[in-house]
Motif scaffolding. Structure first.
Motif, mmCIF file in Angstrom:
data_model
loop_
_atom_site.group_PDB
_atom_site.id
_atom_site.type_symbol
_atom_site.label_atom_id
_atom_site.label_comp_id
_atom_site.label_asym_id
_atom_site.label_seq_id
_atom_site.Cartn_x
_atom_site.Cartn_y
_atom_site.Cartn_z
ATOM 1 N N ASN A 11 42.913 4.536 -17.934
ATOM 2 C CA ASN A 11 43.030 4.179 -16.759
ATOM 3 C C ASN A 11 44.472 4.395 -16.393
ATOM 4 O OD1 ASN A 11 42.139 3.249 -14.247
ATOM 5 N ND2 ASN A 11 42.819 0.834 -14.579
ATOM 6 N N VAL A 13 47.359 5.232 -14.156
ATOM 7 C CA VAL A 13 47.718 5.408 -12.574
ATOM 8 C C VAL A 13 49.331 5.623 -12.481
ATOM 9 C CG1 VAL A 13 47.495 4.172 -10.441
ATOM 10 C CG2 VAL A 13 45.887 3.700 -12.087
ATOM 11 N N SER A 27 44.908 8.821 -10.204
ATOM 12 C CA SER A 27 43.955 7.701 -9.905
ATOM 13 C C SER A 27 43.188 7.136 -11.080
ATOM 14 C CB SER A 27 43.330 7.939 -8.864
ATOM 15 O OG SER A 27 44.210 8.294 -7.624
ATOM 16 N N ILE A 29 42.660 7.780 -14.613
ATOM 17 C CA ILE A 29 42.284 8.851 -15.685
ATOM 18 C C ILE A 29 42.040 8.335 -16.873
ATOM 19 C CG2 ILE A 29 42.935 10.682 -13.962
ATOM 20 C CD1 ILE A 29 44.677 11.934 -16.298
ATOM 21 N N THR A 52 50.391 13.969 -14.477
ATOM 22 C CA THR A 52 49.738 13.157 -15.957
ATOM 23 C C THR A 52 50.594 13.487 -16.871
ATOM 24 O OG1 THR A 52 47.507 13.319 -14.685
ATOM 25 C CG2 THR A 52 47.818 13.126 -17.021
ATOM 26 N N MET A 230 40.505 18.132 -12.638
ATOM 27 C CA MET A 230 40.991 17.171 -11.874
ATOM 28 C C MET A 230 41.197 17.521 -10.491
ATOM 29 S SD MET A 230 44.279 15.381 -13.779
ATOM 30 C CE MET A 230 44.495 14.221 -12.501
ATOM 31 N N SER A 234 42.201 12.599 -9.516
ATOM 32 C CA SER A 234 41.063 12.055 -10.258
ATOM 33 C C SER A 234 40.120 12.996 -11.135
ATOM 34 C CB SER A 234 40.047 11.218 -9.011
ATOM 35 O OG SER A 234 40.741 10.417 -8.571
ATOM 36 N N VAL A 236 37.014 14.685 -11.738
ATOM 37 C CA VAL A 236 35.618 14.689 -10.998
ATOM 38 C C VAL A 236 34.685 15.253 -12.063
ATOM 39 C CG1 VAL A 236 36.821 14.954 -8.667
ATOM 40 C CG2 VAL A 236 36.441 17.114 -10.228
#
Length: 597
Positions: A11, A13, A27, A29, A52, A230, A234, A236
């Motif tokens: 998670n 963020v 968001s 990941i 990230t 990504m 997010s 996907v």
């Protein structure tokens, strides 16, 4: 998350403070990476993949960023560590390779010093021991003559060798996690293949976990066991790489896969063809047909460009760089001739010499039957309305202080081709032609994405109705789907306007898609030239075959195919002052297909 994982992210963020509010760029990941595993983080610019990596390394911009969630490296939560403790982990247990090595290496220190600095700081080695270890690391990443080159500065290395130096620095403290952020994007295809093989071999030897960040699905197929896609911060879609390639479900993943140029996809077609921009779309129709017997619009004969090295006041000439040597070809209306080769092969210098942005040493360039080499600067400026150039870096070729409408209008004003009253309407029409709204004319270059800026540069080139466009690596720096869109645009404009393209590139898969004919350059000379179907279907020169073998194939099942990827640097084109180039002999392979030796 698996207890066996070297890195477990849960998670994550990341938010940036912009316009008085916190905006998420990553968001929530989650993923993990096991020893000897490579996980690819895939997406286009702005998707959040690099942010990230910076979040995991603790390198997000201070005061305007905040990171939360959990990121455990061998059980230690990196996100909860104070800066001093995180610094100890960074370099020891985890390391990062950045996209552009020249901005990551200090130009005023030797590469040996920079590698040794990390060894002294993190491993406490003496100067002598650190130097010896630096040489060993350079040997390990296959830097030729490492013991003699350890004392050289970054500018003396090629792009591929600089990236090897960055890998050596990252490996200096034997990290358990390696983050590679677009490490091959700017490299020639053969060097890219060597770097990927090098990372894979070292990973297997050391048991490292690798987080590989890229937008190139062909590279993902070569190196990744699992893939996370990504989009707008997010994830996907994620899964085993073979499953992503064969059974992708998200539209964005399918679009990325559809935009990958695939070597061999043009078999059975004799003309260029636009990209399908979604998996499953019908293949577009074949493109414009060139009349083989039409008169050439551009004729280049014996073009030679050399640069003196050394010399000057009271100093002897050290040598000459034979950047372009006796290059000859012609180009017909509506035709695309691609010049391909690695950096240093002379292809960009050929394009600039034709435009006389660089003055050639010898040779002839005729445009519409008129010799350009004899024109003075005023006449040459007028003739340049017939031949325009699109450069690799659109941001560098646009004036940051001019609105894009002004940049597009500038050639019209200089050449006096349209009245002042109609310039605004002409600019609006040009923007619409390249797929942009006329409303953007009042914006500045920094307000656009890379693909949009390249469209603006194309609109500027079209403003004077050229008959020939020299496209110098015009799509090399673009994300894969944006690259496909820009190529489709260029091909549509060619079909509509009959423009001839001299398309300069190192990407053989893209060249196969766009070309009618192909010329392969090596050390300033054309070594093979002919119709695209013949050159790709029956490559004769060893260098042509090496370029084709190095192209990443977007199929994980083929990653272990045998290839000749021996480490090499392109030989130097510098010669002694009295050097006389040998006369090359042409051997005809098929109609219009020649090999030089």
């Amino acid at each position: 998350m698996s207890n066996q994982a070297i890195l477990s992210v849960n998670n994550l963020v990341t938010e940036l403070y912009h316009e008085n509010q916190w905006r998420p760029v990553v968001s929530g990941i989650s993923f993990d990476i096991a020893p000897r595993e490579t996980v690819a983080l895939v997406g286009e610019s702005g998707s959040g993949k690099s942010m990230t990596a910076l979040s995991l390394m603790g390198l997000t911009p201070k005061r305007i960023s905040r990171v939360r969630g959990e990121a455990r490296l061998q059980g230690v939560d990196l996100l909860s560590l104070p800066a001093q403790q995180l610094r100890q982990h960074r370099g020891n247990e985890m390391a990062m390779i950045f996209q552009e090595p020249m901005t990551s290496l200090n130009p005023v220190h030797t590469i040996g010093f920079q590698i040794a600095e990390a060894l002294r700081m993190h491993r406490g080695l003496s100067r002598a021991a650190a130097r010896s270890e630096a040489i060993r690391l350079l040997d390990r990443v296959q830097i030729p003559s490492a013991s003699s080159r350890v004392g050289e500065y970054p500018h003396k290395f090629s792009g591929g060798m600089r990236q090897r130096v960055m890998i050596a620095m990252a490996l200096a403290c034997q990290p358990r996690l390696l983050i590679a952020d677009e490490p091959t994007t700017a490299l020639d295809v053969t060097i890219q293949a060597q770097i990927l093989t090098l990372i894979r071999n070292i990973q297997e030897e050391d048991g490292m976990a690798v987080l590989f960040i890229t937008h190139d699905m062909g590279v993902v197929a070569e190196i990744a066991g699992r893939t996370l896609v990504m989009y707008k911060g997010s994830v996907v879609e994620q899964g085993a790489t073979p499953e992503i390639f064969t059974s992708a479900t998200h539209p964005y993943t399918r679009r990325l896969l559809a935009a990958v140029p695939r070597l061999g996809s043009m078999k059975g077609t004799s003309h260029p063809r636009p990209f399908s921009l979604m998996v499953g779309d019908a293949e577009p129709a074949e493109h414009i047909t060139v009349q083989a017997h039409s008169a050439p619009i551009l004729e280049v004969k014996g073009l030679t460009t050399r640069f003196d090295v050394g010399g000057g006041l009271l100093r002897p000439l050290k040598g000459r760089v034979h950047a372009v040597e006796n290059v000859s070809f012609d180009l017909r209306p509506g035709e695309t001739l691609s010049l391909v080769g690695e950096s240093g092969s002379g292809k960009s210098t050929t394009g600039r010499s034709i435009m006389r942005l660089i003055e050639p040493t010898a040779g002839s360039v005729k445009l519409c039957g008129e010799e350009l080499m004899n024109l003075d600067s005023t006449e040459l400026r007028r003739r340049r309305s017939r031949i325009q150039m699109i450069f690799q870096a659109p941001f560098a070729s646009l004036n940051p202080r001019m609105q894009v409408g002004e940049s597009i209008a500038e050639p019209l004003v200089i050449n006096g081709d349209v009245s002042t009253s109609t310039i605004k309407d002409t600019v609006a029409q040009l923007l619409q032609r390249v797929g942009l709204s006329p409303d953007v004319a009042s914006r500045y270059p920094h307000e656009f994405s890379g693909g949009q800026r390249q469209r603006i540069c194309i609109a500027r080139a079209l403003s004077v109705n050229p008959q020939v466009i020299v496209a110098d690596e015009a799509v090399s720096a673009l994300d894969v789907s944006i690259k496909a869109q820009v190529i489709n645009l260029l091909m549509a404009l060619q079909a509509e306007l009959g423009i001839a393209y001299l398309f300069i590139s190192h990407d053989m898969a893209v060249v196969e898609r766009v070309s009618h004919r192909v010329a392969v350059m090596y050390l300033g000379e054309i070594v093979e030239i002919g119709p695209r179907v013949s050159v790709f279907g029956n490559p004769q020169h060893a260098y042509t075959r090496r370029l084709m073998e190095a192209v990443p194939i977007a199929d994980p099942a083929l990653r272990d195919r045998p290839r000749n990827l021996a480490s090499h640097e392109l030989a130097s084109a510098m010669r002694s002052p009295g050097f006389v180039p040998p006369t090359r002999r042409a051997r005809q392979v098929a109609e219009g297909h020649y090999v030089y030796s």
